[in-house]
Scaffold this active site. Sequence first.
Site, PDB file in Angstrom:
ATOM      1  N   GLN A   1     150.427 -18.376  68.700  1.00  0.00           N
ATOM      2  CA  GLN A   1     149.215 -19.060  69.158  1.00  0.00           C
ATOM      3  C   GLN A   1     149.050 -20.411  68.452  1.00  0.00           C
ATOM      4  O   GLN A   1     149.162 -20.499  67.228  1.00  0.00           O
ATOM      5  CB  GLN A   1     147.994 -18.164  68.902  1.00  0.00           C
ATOM      6  CG  GLN A   1     146.697 -18.694  69.459  1.00  0.00           C
ATOM      7  CD  GLN A   1     146.679 -18.809  70.984  1.00  0.00           C
ATOM      8  OE1 GLN A   1     147.275 -17.992  71.679  1.00  0.00           O
ATOM      9  NE2 GLN A   1     146.016 -19.823  71.496  1.00  0.00           N
TER      10      GLN A   1
ATOM     11  N   ASP B   1     156.096 -19.224  76.509  1.00  0.00           N
ATOM     12  CA  ASP B   1     155.242 -20.412  76.623  1.00  0.00           C
ATOM     13  C   ASP B   1     155.983 -21.540  77.351  1.00  0.00           C
ATOM     14  O   ASP B   1     155.358 -22.475  77.849  1.00  0.00           O
ATOM     15  CB  ASP B   1     154.891 -20.942  75.220  1.00  0.00           C
ATOM     16  CG  ASP B   1     153.513 -20.499  74.759  1.00  0.00           C
ATOM     17  OD1 ASP B   1     152.618 -20.380  75.604  1.00  0.00           O
ATOM     18  OD2 ASP B   1     153.346 -20.299  73.539  1.00  0.00           O
TER      19      ASP B   1
ATOM     20  N   LYS C   1     144.980 -11.985  75.976  1.00  0.00           N
ATOM     21  CA  LYS C   1     146.406 -11.736  76.231  1.00  0.00           C
ATOM     22  C   LYS C   1     146.719 -10.250  76.059  1.00  0.00           C
ATOM     23  O   LYS C   1     147.406  -9.649  76.887  1.00  0.00           O
ATOM     24  CB  LYS C   1     147.271 -12.571  75.271  1.00  0.00           C
ATOM     25  CG  LYS C   1     147.385 -14.014  75.707  1.00  0.00           C
ATOM     26  CD  LYS C   1     147.832 -14.939  74.600  1.00  0.00           C
ATOM     27  CE  LYS C   1     147.590 -16.382  75.030  1.00  0.00           C
ATOM     28  NZ  LYS C   1     147.737 -17.379  73.996  1.00  0.00           N
TER      29      LYS C   1
HETATM   30  N1  GUN Z   1     146.861 -22.700  72.504  1.00  0.00           N
HETATM   31  C1  GUN Z   1     146.221 -23.211  73.585  1.00  0.00           C
HETATM   32  N2  GUN Z   1     146.964 -23.043  74.703  1.00  0.00           N
HETATM   33  C2  GUN Z   1     148.092 -22.419  74.318  1.00  0.00           C
HETATM   34  C3  GUN Z   1     149.243 -21.974  75.028  1.00  0.00           C
HETATM   35  O1  GUN Z   1     149.387 -22.126  76.238  1.00  0.00           O
HETATM   36  N3  GUN Z   1     150.195 -21.349  74.256  1.00  0.00           N
HETATM   37  C4  GUN Z   1     150.071 -21.189  72.912  1.00  0.00           C
HETATM   38  N4  GUN Z   1     151.058 -20.601  72.254  1.00  0.00           N
HETATM   39  N5  GUN Z   1     149.014 -21.609  72.231  1.00  0.00           N
HETATM   40  C5  GUN Z   1     148.039 -22.207  72.940  1.00  0.00           C
END
Ligand code: GUN
Length: 293
Positions: A97, A120, A53
């Site tokens: 996350q 998200d 990211k």
């Molecule tokens: N963990 C696995 N996929 C995701 C996601 O799309 N967003 C977040 N915040 N955590 C994750």
Amino acid sequence: MAAKIISGRDVAKEIRAELKEKVAELKKKDIVPGLGVVLVGEDPASISYVTSKAKGCQEIGMYEETIRLPADAPEEEVLKIIDGMNNDPKFSGILVQLPLPDHISVDKIIGYISPEKDVDGFHPVNVGKLLRGEPCPLPCTPHGVQQLLSRSGNDPSGKHVVVCGRSNIVGKPLAAILMQKKEGANAVVTVVHTGAKDISYFTKQADILIAAMGRPQAITADMVKEGTVVIDVGVNRIPDESKKSGFRLAGDVDFEPVAEKASFITPVPGGVGPMTVTMLLYNTVEAAITLNQ
Ligand code: GUN
């Protein structure tokens, strides 16, 4: 039939190039999209996602800041960081996350993020907007799947899409996105899950089959019809002594035999994976535009 490969790497590259241009345009108006990421603990998969990211943000010229906390950090501390980011104009997007350690309530954390900065698309307000067909940030993985379909010439309109899996992150929002009466959607959607007596009864009827159940190679060739479009959302770590990392990645689809019957298929890795971070970047740029209107 040998399926055409839908490359998530290529589609992601195309979208990132578009985003880079958009960010450059925004900067001319003194708007710099920024992403705040919070990582609690040291889960290797989460560290790898968070790193990609940060790289993605740098690549398209966005601001990025990752706060890393130890696994025993109190919930209060995470809430305080989110509060700071909610009120800091440097951040147009906030992402915590997942998964989080057990002592932290995921629902509380998600609900604390300002809905306008919820890149998200997990906040209940945004989930509600999505179901109602109102403008909102679309959850990144399902949005990435939609882009893969559209940009590979597989418009889902009028097609029977069978989604295998009902998670809050993929299955449910994907069904909600693809059933909308909108461009890039308008599909007839069936959601199949572990409650089904015979999953293959449904999967065999799919014009477009989405595998998102988190079970390695669960979709086998006898479960798909000739000419179907297969999107594999699965990212399963399989122990593999021959790899330096000690594991290899496998999707939810038994790739080779299914590719013999499908018309299009996404690989793992290199399919849906690169799209998730790309759509996160997209949501962060869009949030910056909305917040500055
Ligand atoms: N963990 C696995 N996929 C995701 C996601 O799309 N967003 C977040 N915040 N955590 C994750």
